[in-house]
Design a protein around this motif. Structure first.
Motif: not given
Length: 551
Positions: A63-88
């Motif tokens: 699954i490719q990320i084409i666009h997101a306004d903001h990217y967030r990553f929290n290794a403490k929460f889950n190192k394999d999960i990216q949070q994408l926010i805004g016009h994803v």
């Protein structure tokens, strides 16, 4: 010397087998080596192909990320999960995923999307919802809240939908609505094949269009040919009729319907049953086959047969193949059979008249008859018998060129015999009471004939007996008019009116030919004796004519 030659021959013979075995072994070893080399190369090629295929498949399932306004990553929460926010905007293969925010686990290829979720599978297929959980490995998406599936053929709305990108199947089990052109379908469970464009509905299925509403247990709808297939109990309510069946199909575009397994069509006062029914709602033409029954409750009329054709727009129904018409009241029923029966209806689909053609026979306990054709008009309640009609009531046989029988309150009221009217009753084995005239009118009371009037050229031959049934004489009379009294279907009195001539003959003084009036014919063997006897097609006909010598 001889021994030396034998020894050499033995050495030569021993040499050639050894040499031959050696050559064979060399060839075998060479072939085996080539075979092993070929297998090795084939295995290497297969491993290379498998590697590139696996790598290519893995690349396609990412699954490719084409666009997101903001990217967030929290290794403490889950190192394999990216949070994408805004016009994803994401992509897998050719499918686009659009939403307000998302969690992407690139390791297990899972996606959770939130807010204004939009899946663009291809140019013609789009899915929408409030929330999405997507398994990128299996390519299965689960949409929640305000779910819509839209393609050029239909629009599906529900609150929960599972969609498989591999198979193209979309499934819901919390209730859904599908709109396809002017057809609206609702059901508790449903499945849509986006490749074949076919819907499968289950439980509380309702199909609505401008012409009718269909309730079914199971329904399959093809959005390409606009055909609905019924599986299980189905109820179709139209503008003027209600249809019930267990199996069949209905084309909403051509308005053609085929019904099987106990189909039934009913309107205000009519009902139709058959083994199968084929009908066109647009033209109003249909065919029915099998155990056919047409019931008119307004006029207490039941039609039965095995083949029927309907022209509803013209108000005509045709029934044949063992066709039977049954009229019933509180006391008795009349059973009528003919080769074909035609029923005509008015604009309110109420029966106007019934026509019976060829080999008509009918039976009722107090009245039987036969003719070639018959017409029954509801408006005047008259049954008209044409072409060699014969009626039997009690011991009396009535014939004429045509006979009209008037029905009032489902009971016989009167009858008229037109031209060469003839009444015969059997006095004894070979002796007959006879009355002949131009026309006759008979009157009934409680379905019993009690009076007859003969109009014009009245003639009679009557065997007069005393109270002990001893013969007094043979009365032969003529007059312009006659009145006959009947009781318990037996002639009791005869009154001669105007220009009457009457002679009483002792039996020995009246020759046998003189005991028969002109036109005499006795059809007793053709008389129906039960409701089953109306199907008898031929019988030996006994005719006694005035030229016949009585035995």
């Amino acid at each position: 010397m001889i021994r030396e030659k034998n020894t050499r021959r033995t050495q030569v013979n021993n040499y050639f087998p050894l040499h031959t075995n050696h050559l064979f072994l060399q060839k075998h070893l060479i072939l085996q080596k080539h075979f092993r080399t070929s297998i090795r190369y084939l295995l290497i090629a297969a491993m290379v192909m498998l590697f590139f295929t696996t790598a290519h498949a893995q690349k396609r399932t990412q699954i490719q990320i084409i666009h997101a306004d903001h990217y967030r990553f929290n290794a403490k929460f889950n190192k394999d999960i990216q949070q994408l926010i805004g016009h994803v905007k994401l992509k897998q293969d050719s499918t686009l995923f659009i939403c307000d925010s998302a969690y992407l686990n690139d390791k297990i290829r899972n996606l959770d999307a939130f807010g204004h979720v939009h899946i663009n599978v291809n140019d013609t297929l789009n899915l929408y919802g409030d929330r999405l959980h997507y398994n990128g490995k299996k390519r299965i998406g689960e949409l929640f809240g305000n779910v819509k599936l839209k393609d050029p053929r239909a629009l599906l709305t529900t609150s929960h939908l599972v969609f498989n990108r591999f198979s193209g199947l979309a499934f819901y089990d919390v209730g859904g609505t599908i709109v396809s052109d002017s057809n609206v379908l609702k059901s508790q469970q449903g499945e849509y094949n986006t490749k074949t464009k076919i819907f499968y509905f289950k439980n509380n299925v309702v199909l609505t269009n401008p012409d009718q509403v269909t309730h079914a247990d199971t329904l399959i709808y093809n959005t390409i040919n606009k055909t609905a297939y019924f599986r299980g109990p189905t109820h179709i309510k139209g503008n003027h009729s209600v249809v019930k069946c267990v199996n069949g199909w209905y084309n909403t575009q051509t308005n053609k319907v085929t019904l099987r397994k106990n189909p039934e069509i009913s309107s205000s006062e009519q009902q139709l049953w058959a083994d199968s029914i084929h009908y066109n709602n647009h033209t109003g033409f249909g065919r029915a086959f099998g155990n056919i029954r047409v019931l008119d409750t307004l006029h207490n009329l039941l039609i039965k047969g095995h083949v029927a054709e309907l022209w509803n727009n013209q108000g005509v129904t045709f029934v044949t193949d063992s066709a039977v018409a049954i009229t019933y009241d509180k006391e008795d029923s009349l059973f009528l059979h003919a080769d074909t029966l035609w029923i005509h209806f008015n604009r309110k689909h109420q029966a106007k008249k019934m026509l019976a053609y060829h080999s008509v026979r009918f039976y009722r306990a107090d009245l039987q008859g036969k003719c070639d054709s018959l017409a029954y008009a509801v408006s005047d309640s008259i049954i008209r018998l044409y072409h060699s009609p014969v009626l039997w009531t009690g011991k009396n046989q009535l014939t004429a060129d045509s006979v009209f029988l008037v029905i009032h309150d489902n009971q016989m009221d009167s009858l008229t015999l037109f031209n060469t009217a003839f009444i015969i009753s059997n006095d004894s084995m070979d002796n007959y009471n006879q009355i002949e005239g131009r026309n006759m009118v008979g009157y009934f009371h409680k379905n019993q004939l009690y009076q007859l009037k003969v109009d014009g050229n009245a003639q009679s031959i009557y065997w007069v007996r005393d109270e002990h049934k001893r013969l007094i004489g043979i009365n032969k009379a003529e007059s312009s008019y006659m009145t006959i009294g009947v009781k318990n279907n037996k002639i009791q009195t005869i009154n001669y009116i105007e220009k009457a001539t009457e002679t009483m003959y002792p039996e020995k003084d009246l020759p046998k030919p003189g005991r028969i009036l002109k036109g005499f014919s006795w059809y007793e063997t053709l008389r129906p004796t039960s409701k089953y006897d109306i199907f008898k097609k031929s019988s030996k006909l006994i005719k006694h004519q005035n030229s016949l010598q009585l035995l």
